[in-house]
Design an enzyme around this catalytic site. Sequence first.
Site, PDB file in Angstrom:
ATOM      1  N   SER A 139     -11.258  -7.087  21.335  1.00  0.00           N
ATOM      2  CA  SER A 139     -12.097  -5.959  21.749  1.00  0.00           C
ATOM      3  C   SER A 139     -13.238  -6.460  22.638  1.00  0.00           C
ATOM      4  CB  SER A 139     -12.601  -5.206  20.516  1.00  0.00           C
ATOM      5  OG  SER A 139     -13.149  -3.956  20.849  1.00  0.00           O
ATOM      6  N   ASP A 273      -4.378   3.277  21.796  1.00  0.00           N
ATOM      7  CA  ASP A 273      -5.696   2.787  21.346  1.00  0.00           C
ATOM      8  C   ASP A 273      -6.729   3.917  21.440  1.00  0.00           C
ATOM      9  OD1 ASP A 273      -8.232   1.533  21.114  1.00  0.00           O
ATOM     10  OD2 ASP A 273      -7.417  -0.347  21.865  1.00  0.00           O
ATOM     11  N   HIS A 301      -6.351   0.253  17.601  1.00  0.00           N
ATOM     12  CA  HIS A 301      -7.338  -0.705  18.117  1.00  0.00           C
ATOM     13  C   HIS A 301      -7.433  -1.884  17.153  1.00  0.00           C
ATOM     14  CE1 HIS A 301     -10.701  -1.833  20.698  1.00  0.00           C
ATOM     15  NE2 HIS A 301     -11.352  -2.171  19.598  1.00  0.00           N
TER      16      HIS A 301
END
Length: 335
Positions: A139, A273, A301
């Site tokens: 991320s 996502d 995610h």
Amino acid sequence: MTNKSSFKPAWWLKNSHLQTIAPTFIRQPTNPAQYFRERLTTPDGDFIDIDFCGAGAEPIIILLHGLTGSSKSGYIKGLQQVLQRQGFRSAVLNFRGCSGTPNNKARSYHSGETEDIHFLYQTLRQREPLTPIAAAGFSLGGNVLLKWLGEQGNRIDLFAAVAVSVPFVLSLCATRLDNGFSRLYRKKLLDELKDYMQTKLAHLEVSGLSDEANKIKQLGDLSAIDSFWQYDDQVVAKLHHFQNVHDYYQRSSSRQYLKTIVIPTLLIQSADDPFMTPEVLPHAEELSSTITLEVTSHGGHVGFISGRNPLKPVYWLDQRIAKFFCQKLQNLSKS
């Protein structure tokens, strides 16, 4: 290059939100064996805490966590255990203030901050000039990693890199979190960031670091902030010398750096996502020849949980990342 993925979501976790949320509740890995922390003093007089796993002369994998995460995040600990079994050491960079102890500067971390990973890399490389080193980021940490790889080009010596669930275009991702169910993720993350800043301010005041404390006080009241556009404009841009949130997003988004990456790099993204939209994903012509983009239909995610038995979830990411590093290390030994 684009690659067809082998990932198949668990039948009981096909929903993108379940894939995203479930690991928080069902994955509680313990610290791997041979686990220890080292505090490094940064060039600006602050510190970062690095959590190592493993000993000996095995290759090292630098790991970068996501927003409000740390070395305690389940996906980090779980990957460290798998990497250790595959013959790798690992070094988790806790971004400033994320290790459980507030750092000593008003300065924090953000999606485009690459000085600390470069400092850690230089430290490891100076200690072990011949040891193979690679890196993986998740991320926000993935965005940081890719930006750093693009900035450095051939000036760094890594045998591979992996970036997962990357917010390649920060502005689009910030807007995505303002919509639908994703607003729940936004609220949780913003609450954690506000707590992070309050804890930091209290620490700086107790420590007598008044100049640094004043920098945070000058940001004003953060309680009314309810979007990343606001937080990044009022906090991140001001603390880290960007003109405004637009300047921060433009300069820090990693998509523009992909073309200059020379390290063999695997990008793992999910089409569902909830932190981003399909427009975030880079096009083939934006990728350097050393990058492989692997897009799954499902996965959420930083989820990517497979397996037929709900009592025995399979964390596909760990397997995929470890396999990629093993393959690239093997290629290195042949060259």
